[in-house]
Design an enzyme around this catalytic site. Structure first.
Site, PDB file in Angstrom:
ATOM      1  N   CYS A 115       9.767  40.417  -5.794  1.00 21.03           N
ATOM      2  CA  CYS A 115      10.446  41.442  -4.974  1.00 21.03           C
ATOM      3  C   CYS A 115       9.527  42.127  -3.965  1.00 21.03           C
ATOM      4  O   CYS A 115      10.002  42.820  -3.070  1.00 21.03           O
ATOM      5  CB  CYS A 115      11.103  42.469  -5.864  1.00 21.03           C
ATOM      6  SG  CYS A 115      12.142  41.734  -7.126  1.00 21.03           S
ATOM      7  N   HIS A 255      12.295  48.868  -2.301  1.00 17.82           N
ATOM      8  CA  HIS A 255      12.940  47.718  -2.947  1.00 17.82           C
ATOM      9  C   HIS A 255      14.233  48.202  -3.600  1.00 17.82           C
ATOM     10  O   HIS A 255      14.251  49.213  -4.303  1.00 17.82           O
ATOM     11  CB  HIS A 255      11.978  47.116  -3.974  1.00 17.82           C
ATOM     12  CG  HIS A 255      12.622  46.051  -4.799  1.00 17.82           C
ATOM     13  ND1 HIS A 255      13.459  45.105  -4.261  1.00 17.82           N
ATOM     14  CD2 HIS A 255      12.585  45.807  -6.143  1.00 17.82           C
ATOM     15  CE1 HIS A 255      13.906  44.319  -5.219  1.00 17.82           C
ATOM     16  NE2 HIS A 255      13.386  44.728  -6.357  1.00 17.82           N
ATOM     17  N   ASN A 285      20.170  43.658  -6.064  1.00 22.39           N
ATOM     18  CA  ASN A 285      18.738  43.393  -5.929  1.00 22.39           C
ATOM     19  C   ASN A 285      18.557  41.973  -5.388  1.00 22.39           C
ATOM     20  O   ASN A 285      18.856  41.004  -6.078  1.00 22.39           O
ATOM     21  CB  ASN A 285      18.096  43.552  -7.310  1.00 22.39           C
ATOM     22  CG  ASN A 285      16.606  43.264  -7.304  1.00 22.39           C
ATOM     23  OD1 ASN A 285      16.070  42.692  -6.356  1.00 22.39           O
ATOM     24  ND2 ASN A 285      15.932  43.642  -8.377  1.00 22.39           N
TER      25      ASN A 285
HETATM   26  O1  UT7 Z   1      13.169  43.654  -8.946  1.00 23.90           O
HETATM   27  C1  UT7 Z   1      12.723  44.113 -10.164  1.00 23.90           C
HETATM   28  C2  UT7 Z   1      13.802  43.769 -11.121  1.00 23.90           C
HETATM   29  N1  UT7 Z   1      14.171  44.601 -12.147  1.00 23.90           N
HETATM   30  C3  UT7 Z   1      14.339  45.941 -12.161  1.00 23.90           C
HETATM   31  O2  UT7 Z   1      14.041  46.704 -11.308  1.00 23.90           O
HETATM   32  C4  UT7 Z   1      14.976  46.437 -13.409  1.00 23.90           C
HETATM   33  C5  UT7 Z   1      14.451  47.756 -13.888  1.00 23.90           C
HETATM   34  N2  UT7 Z   1      15.235  48.201 -15.015  1.00 23.90           N
HETATM   35  C6  UT7 Z   1      16.476  48.696 -14.883  1.00 23.90           C
HETATM   36  O3  UT7 Z   1      16.981  48.820 -13.777  1.00 23.90           O
HETATM   37  C7  UT7 Z   1      17.190  49.151 -16.127  1.00 23.90           C
HETATM   38  O4  UT7 Z   1      16.320  49.072 -17.229  1.00 23.90           O
HETATM   39  C8  UT7 Z   1      18.470  48.323 -16.403  1.00 23.90           C
HETATM   40  C9  UT7 Z   1      19.533  48.655 -15.378  1.00 23.90           C
HETATM   41  C10 UT7 Z   1      18.179  46.852 -16.384  1.00 23.90           C
HETATM   42  C11 UT7 Z   1      19.038  48.693 -17.766  1.00 23.90           C
HETATM   43  O5  UT7 Z   1      19.295  50.085 -17.834  1.00 23.90           O
HETATM   44  P1  UT7 Z   1      18.774  50.933 -19.062  1.00 23.90           P
HETATM   45  O6  UT7 Z   1      19.231  52.324 -18.831  1.00 23.90           O
HETATM   46  O7  UT7 Z   1      17.303  50.696 -19.204  1.00 23.90           O
HETATM   47  O8  UT7 Z   1      19.577  50.322 -20.239  1.00 23.90           O
HETATM   48  P2  UT7 Z   1      19.042  49.624 -21.588  1.00 23.90           P
HETATM   49  O9  UT7 Z   1      18.422  48.323 -21.307  1.00 23.90           O
HETATM   50  O10 UT7 Z   1      18.257  50.647 -22.363  1.00 23.90           O
HETATM   51  O11 UT7 Z   1      20.400  49.384 -22.349  1.00 23.90           O
HETATM   52  C12 UT7 Z   1      21.206  50.473 -22.824  1.00 23.90           C
HETATM   53  C13 UT7 Z   1      22.444  49.894 -23.476  1.00 23.90           C
HETATM   54  C14 UT7 Z   1      22.143  48.798 -24.489  1.00 23.90           C
HETATM   55  O12 UT7 Z   1      23.063  48.921 -25.543  1.00 23.90           O
HETATM   56  P3  UT7 Z   1      22.656  49.624 -26.932  1.00 23.90           P
HETATM   57  O13 UT7 Z   1      21.502  48.815 -27.449  1.00 23.90           O
HETATM   58  O14 UT7 Z   1      22.284  51.018 -26.574  1.00 23.90           O
HETATM   59  O15 UT7 Z   1      23.892  49.522 -27.732  1.00 23.90           O
HETATM   60  C15 UT7 Z   1      22.407  47.537 -23.754  1.00 23.90           C
HETATM   61  O16 UT7 Z   1      22.770  46.468 -24.594  1.00 23.90           O
HETATM   62  O17 UT7 Z   1      23.270  49.270 -22.463  1.00 23.90           O
HETATM   63  C16 UT7 Z   1      23.570  47.927 -22.886  1.00 23.90           C
HETATM   64  N3  UT7 Z   1      23.725  47.120 -21.695  1.00 23.90           N
HETATM   65  C17 UT7 Z   1      24.884  46.990 -21.044  1.00 23.90           C
HETATM   66  N4  UT7 Z   1      26.114  47.517 -21.271  1.00 23.90           N
HETATM   67  C18 UT7 Z   1      27.088  47.205 -20.397  1.00 23.90           C
HETATM   68  C19 UT7 Z   1      22.785  46.378 -21.064  1.00 23.90           C
HETATM   69  N5  UT7 Z   1      23.318  45.759 -19.990  1.00 23.90           N
HETATM   70  C20 UT7 Z   1      24.625  46.125 -19.957  1.00 23.90           C
HETATM   71  C21 UT7 Z   1      25.689  45.830 -19.095  1.00 23.90           C
HETATM   72  N6  UT7 Z   1      26.887  46.392 -19.340  1.00 23.90           N
HETATM   73  N7  UT7 Z   1      25.551  45.024 -18.028  1.00 23.90           N
END
Ligand code: UT7
Length: 330
Positions: A115, A255, A285
């Site tokens: 990225c 980004h 993204n």
């Molecule tokens: O270019 C670089 C690329 N990457 C990035 O910049 C990503 C950086 N990270 C992020 O943007 C965030 O970490 C995410 C958007 C990917 C995830 O958000 P988060 O607030 O960190 O969520 P999490 O991974 O802690 O997940 C929270 C909950 C989980 O459920 P439980 O374990 O609390 O029951 C996940 O399983 O949300 C769940 N979850 C979803 N629920 C609905 C994860 N993905 C999804 C989804 N829809 N798509």
């Protein structure tokens, strides 16, 4: 020794027609528009058509950049494509772009900084032109991420989209163009963000395909923690080198990964969030294309004018990061 001023003489961008909304994902995986919007800010993204590969997206963006610069492919001394989704593993996408643009004998290579790719590419071009190696370089950041995302993995598939941004980089009016560049990388061999199989370490076989290791995998929270430091730090370093303050910036092009990462960066460098241009709502993204896509759209809307001081800043797999301060050239 006085170096010439180097900047962007023409910028163009392209996104494929097919719109993939959060509601479309609701039909495929266990997710919701509400979750995606509140956790990321993304509402929709574009997916390439079946007959479009990364080089095709590059060509569309490149034609617009060349037009804006009032140049043709014959004026180019180098084509550089930043991508982590090349058409082929062997044969640089930049070479295919050269051919599709009708160019001959122009050196071409690809660069993979994920990225941060557009920022890495512009930095390489800036150095080569300042050093007198080449005069006009086409830098493209482009991705067809829809081909490497796992549509069964809700942690990743909702984040990414396809697109391309191209910049013709060359000598510009004195005092304009790129004022400073700052790049960095933390290259630990960990699995925070990578496609585990399909490279030389783990070639694809029946087992990797069954395990879906041919798709990109990400530890979202680890990337998030890295990003909230990398984005402001890279920007601060580039600002210091340019000897300008964050308050002098008309606009920042970060980004386009997550609105929460951008809000956190805004707080850390004490710049109002309104100065951070965002179009991740529409395009998601797009990795190497993201920063250029944001700048391209802002230019189209007349939000950036000649003489404006702007920052490009990014982070990505590698883990890489980087920032550029420039005084806009047209
Ligand atoms: O270019 C670089 C690329 N990457 C990035 O910049 C990503 C950086 N990270 C992020 O943007 C965030 O970490 C995410 C958007 C990917 C995830 O958000 P988060 O607030 O960190 O969520 P999490 O991974 O802690 O997940 C929270 C909950 C989980 O459920 P439980 O374990 O609390 O029951 C996940 O399983 O949300 C769940 N979850 C979803 N629920 C609905 C994860 N993905 C999804 C989804 N829809 N798509």
């Amino acid at each position: 020794m006085e170096f010439k001023s180097v900047g962007i003489k023409g910028l163009g961008y392209y996104v494929p027609e097919k719109v993939m909304t959060n509601f479309d994902f609701e039909k495929i995986i266990d997710t919701s528009d509400e979750w995606i919007r509140t956790r990321t800010g993304i509402e929709e993204r574009r997916f390439a058509a079946v007959d479009q590969a990364t080089s095709d997206l590059c060509v569309e963006a490149a034609k617009k950049a060349l037009d804006r610069a009032n140049m043709t492919v014959e004026d180019l001394d180098l084509i550089l494509v930043a991508t982590c989704t090349p058409d082929y593993l062997v044969q640089a996408t930049a070479c295919l772009v050269q051919h599709k643009l009708g160019g001959k004998n122009i050196p071409c290579f690809d660069l993979n900084a994920a990225c941060s790719g557009f920022i890495y590419g512009l930095t390489v071009a800036n150095g080569m032109i300042k050093g007198g190696v080449y005069k006009n370089i086409l830098v493209i950041g482009a991705e067809t991420l829809s081909r490497i995302i796992d549509m069964q993995d809700r942690n990743t598939c909702i984040l990414f989209g396809d697109g391309a941004a191209a910049a013709v980089v060359g000598e510009v009016e004195e005092g304009y163009g790129i004022l400073s560049t700052y790049l960095g990388a933390e290259g630990e061999d960990d699995d925070i963000l990578r496609t585990p199989a399909g490279g030389t370490k783990k070639p694809n076989d029946a087992q990797t395909i069954e395990n879906r290791e041919n798709f990109v995998k990400m530890k979202g929270q680890d990337v998030f923690k890295f990003a909230v430091h990398a984005l402001p730090n890279a920007t601060k370093n580039a600002l210091n080198t340019a000897d300008v303050s964050a308050n002098d910036l008309t606009m920042i092009f970060p980004h386009q990964a997550n609105v929460r990462i951008i809000e956190s960066a805004a707080k850390r460098i004490h710049v109002p969030i309104e100065k951070f241009y965002m179009n991740l709502q529409k395009f998601g993204n797009t990795s190497s294309a993201s920063v250029g896509l944001a700048l391209g759209e802002a230019l189209e809307k007349g939000l950036v004018k000649k003489g404006d001081l702007i920052a490009l800043t990014g982070f990505g797999a590698g883990l890489t990061y980087g920032s550029i301060i420039m005084r806009w050239t047209y």
